[in-house]
Write an enzyme that holds these catalytic residues in place. Structure first.
Site, mmCIF file in Angstrom:
data_model
loop_
_atom_site.group_PDB
_atom_site.id
_atom_site.type_symbol
_atom_site.label_atom_id
_atom_site.label_comp_id
_atom_site.label_asym_id
_atom_site.label_seq_id
_atom_site.Cartn_x
_atom_site.Cartn_y
_atom_site.Cartn_z
ATOM 1 N N HIS A 157 23.175 6.906 6.177
ATOM 2 C CA HIS A 157 22.546 7.795 5.188
ATOM 3 C C HIS A 157 21.588 7.017 4.280
ATOM 4 O O HIS A 157 21.329 7.433 3.163
ATOM 5 C CB HIS A 157 23.586 8.512 4.323
ATOM 6 C CG HIS A 157 24.714 9.106 5.103
ATOM 7 N ND1 HIS A 157 24.713 10.394 5.573
ATOM 8 C CD2 HIS A 157 25.879 8.553 5.563
ATOM 9 C CE1 HIS A 157 25.835 10.628 6.241
ATOM 10 N NE2 HIS A 157 26.556 9.515 6.267
ATOM 11 N N SER A 278 -5.915 -2.610 -0.422
ATOM 12 C CA SER A 278 -6.385 -1.360 -1.007
ATOM 13 C C SER A 278 -7.709 -1.635 -1.691
ATOM 14 O O SER A 278 -7.915 -2.714 -2.249
ATOM 15 C CB SER A 278 -5.362 -0.868 -2.027
ATOM 16 O OG SER A 278 -5.984 -0.043 -2.992
ATOM 17 N N LYS A 284 -2.123 -4.705 -3.565
ATOM 18 C CA LYS A 284 -1.565 -4.038 -2.388
ATOM 19 C C LYS A 284 -1.745 -4.805 -1.084
ATOM 20 O O LYS A 284 -2.790 -5.377 -0.815
ATOM 21 C CB LYS A 284 -2.213 -2.650 -2.213
ATOM 22 C CG LYS A 284 -1.775 -1.625 -3.223
ATOM 23 C CD LYS A 284 -0.307 -1.221 -3.121
ATOM 24 C CE LYS A 284 -0.046 -0.327 -1.939
ATOM 25 N NZ LYS A 284 -0.541 1.034 -2.145
ATOM 26 N N GLU A 291 2.724 1.799 10.149
ATOM 27 C CA GLU A 291 2.428 3.179 9.740
ATOM 28 C C GLU A 291 1.681 3.917 10.847
ATOM 29 O O GLU A 291 1.966 5.073 11.166
ATOM 30 C CB GLU A 291 1.570 3.190 8.476
ATOM 31 C CG GLU A 291 2.313 2.779 7.230
ATOM 32 C CD GLU A 291 1.381 2.721 6.032
ATOM 33 O OE1 GLU A 291 1.372 3.679 5.255
ATOM 34 O OE2 GLU A 291 0.638 1.730 5.879
#
Ligand code: ARG
Length: 458
Positions: A157, A278, A284, A291
């Protein structure tokens, strides 16, 4: 004579837009090598059977080899007016060697020809994919071997559950990828039979030798029913199914890599070459590769559904609908190969932040089950033990303490059976190493699996 091989029964030229609409050359040209390979084997068989002369076969084969060289050198103009790769090559052959080129298509139809080409093409792609799967397995195995001392939190979980070895986690993916490879090998086995000889649908009136063609092309045998031979695309469906499951695995690994490389987890560092920055936030470093692979899983699922839907309810035998099988299949091949190639390198270069994993594993009362098991070994029924440890954990939360930090007196508030040896059971190492049975996370169990995996890779 018209340019189109089938123009005989027509009185009017094809509408220009219809020509474009029905053409597949833009995408099926990638099968050119296999179309030529199949045609050469077919021509040899025609000559062996006395259906065409030896001399004619030699001329045809030389012509086909010339066309292959032209295509590879970029000297071949693919024509939409010639619809597909089969007619482009045949028309060029006739242009090159004259009317004798027209004998190549004896005892053959584009329906069995395209079934052959896709099988030949997919066979090579599967071999390449199996190679990439092997590379990814190697990267996972190396990470497992390199990080045997690293303990991380295991989750259910997405809540801290029990400590596990990072190596154990890597080997979980090794198992998935091994099953994926098995699925692609299965696809290969069922795919590797020759459909040529089915003709348009009913077979051919010429005395062909299908077994001879099969042998030349490295097939394990021939298909057994001409109608099925030209209408079966199970092999493409199975391939897309195996690919969908593989991408599901990669998407799960992607998700974990994304989480683990966040500042909140900070379990791993992906190498700069596989990340981007970024344009506005200077701090970043984005995990673009996982992804994208996670995102690309969607199109691979979509391709499977497209193909299933395409084939649904089609009457026997060949239907032009089936020309639509190629783009989903090709897109799946490209996506799977790209994803595997980049993953193999990214996993190999991934840096593990062992200290952070360990700190996280120590949080969240990950050894609570070990306390429960301890109490059970002292004769308390498991359900009572669960209750005892539940109260212990609540006490820990209220007093901002971790389980190994409790004094023996504190432990004893919850159960008299707890003795000083409890401290031998509640460390991360003790918890991990107690799970020694095959498939468990104990170091010795993981080492056994690594050795087994290494043997399998050799
Ligand atoms: N381009 C066609 C395909 O990909 C080849 C077979 C066409 N056969 C036909 N009778 N139109 O399916």
């Amino acid at each position: 004579m018209s340019e189109k091989p089938w123009a005989g029964r027509f009185t009017q030229p094809t509408d220009k837009f219809v020509e474009e609409f029905t053409a597949s050359i833009d995408f099926d040209k990638r099968m050119y090598r296999y179309d030529i390979q199949g045609s050469i084997a077919h021509a040899r068989m025609l000559a062996k059977q006395g259906i065409i002369a030896e001399e004619e076969a030699r001329t045809i084969i030389a012509g086909l080899e010339g066309i292959l060289a032209d295509i590879e050198a970029g000297n071949f103009a693919f024509k939409v007016s010639l619809e597909d790769i089969h007619m482009n090559i045949e028309a060029r052959l006739i242009e090159r060697i004259g009317a004798v080129g027209g004998k190549l298509h004896t005892a053959r139809s584009r329906n069995d020809q395209v079934a052959l080409d896709v099988r030949l093409y997919l066979r090579d792609e599967i071999k390449e994919i199996l190679g990439y799967l092997g590379r990814l397995k190697e990267s996972l195995l190396q990470q497992a071997e390199k990080n045997l001392a690293v303990i991380m939190p295991g989750y259910t979980h997405l809540q801290t559950a029990q400590p596990v070895l990072f190596s154990h986690h890597m080997l979980a993916y090794f198992e998935m990828i091994t099953r994926d490879a098995g699925r692609f090998q299965d696809v290969f086995k069922r795919l590797n039979v020759l459909p040529l000889g089915a003709g348009a649908l009913a077979g051919t009136t010429f005395p062909i030798d299908r077994e001879f063609v099969a042998e030349q092309l490295g097939f394990d045998g021939v298909t057994r029913n001409s109608l099925d031979s030209v209408s079966d695309r199970d092999f493409a469906l199975e391939f897309c199914g195996a690919s969908a499951i593989l991408m599901m695995h990669l998407s799960r690994l992607s998700e974990e890599l994304i989480l683990w490389s966040s500042a909140d987890f900070a379990f791993i560092e992906l190498t700069d070459a596989f990340c981007t920055g970024s344009s506005i936030m200077p701090q970043k470093k984005n995990p673009d590769v996982p992804e994208l692979v996670r995102g690309k899983t969607g199109r691979v699922y979509g391709n499977l559904i497209s193909l299933l839907t395409l084939m649904k309810s089609l009457p026997l035998a060949y239907n032009k609908d089936m020309q639509e099988d190629k783009e989903p299949l090709f897109d799946t091949i490209d996506t799977v190969k790209g994803s595997l190639k980049i993953f193999a390198d990214m996993i190999a270069l991934m840096q593990v932040r062992a200290e952070n994993m360990r700190l996280a594993a120590a949080r969240g009362f990950s050894t609570a089950t070990d306390v429960a098991d301890y109490v059970v070994r002292k004769g308390i029924p498991f359900r009572n033990a669960h209750e005892i440890v539940g109260k212990t954990v609540r006490y820990c939360i209220e007093h901002k303490k971790d389980i190994p930090e409790l004094s023996l007196d504190e432990f004893k508030q919850f159960s008299e059976v707890i003795e000083a040896d409890i401290y031998d059971y509640v460390t991360l190492e003790a918890s991990v190493n107690a799970r020694r049975a095959t498939g468990g996370t104990a170091r010795e169990a993981v080492e056994r699996e690594i050795a087994r995996a290494r043997k399998g890779m050799a």
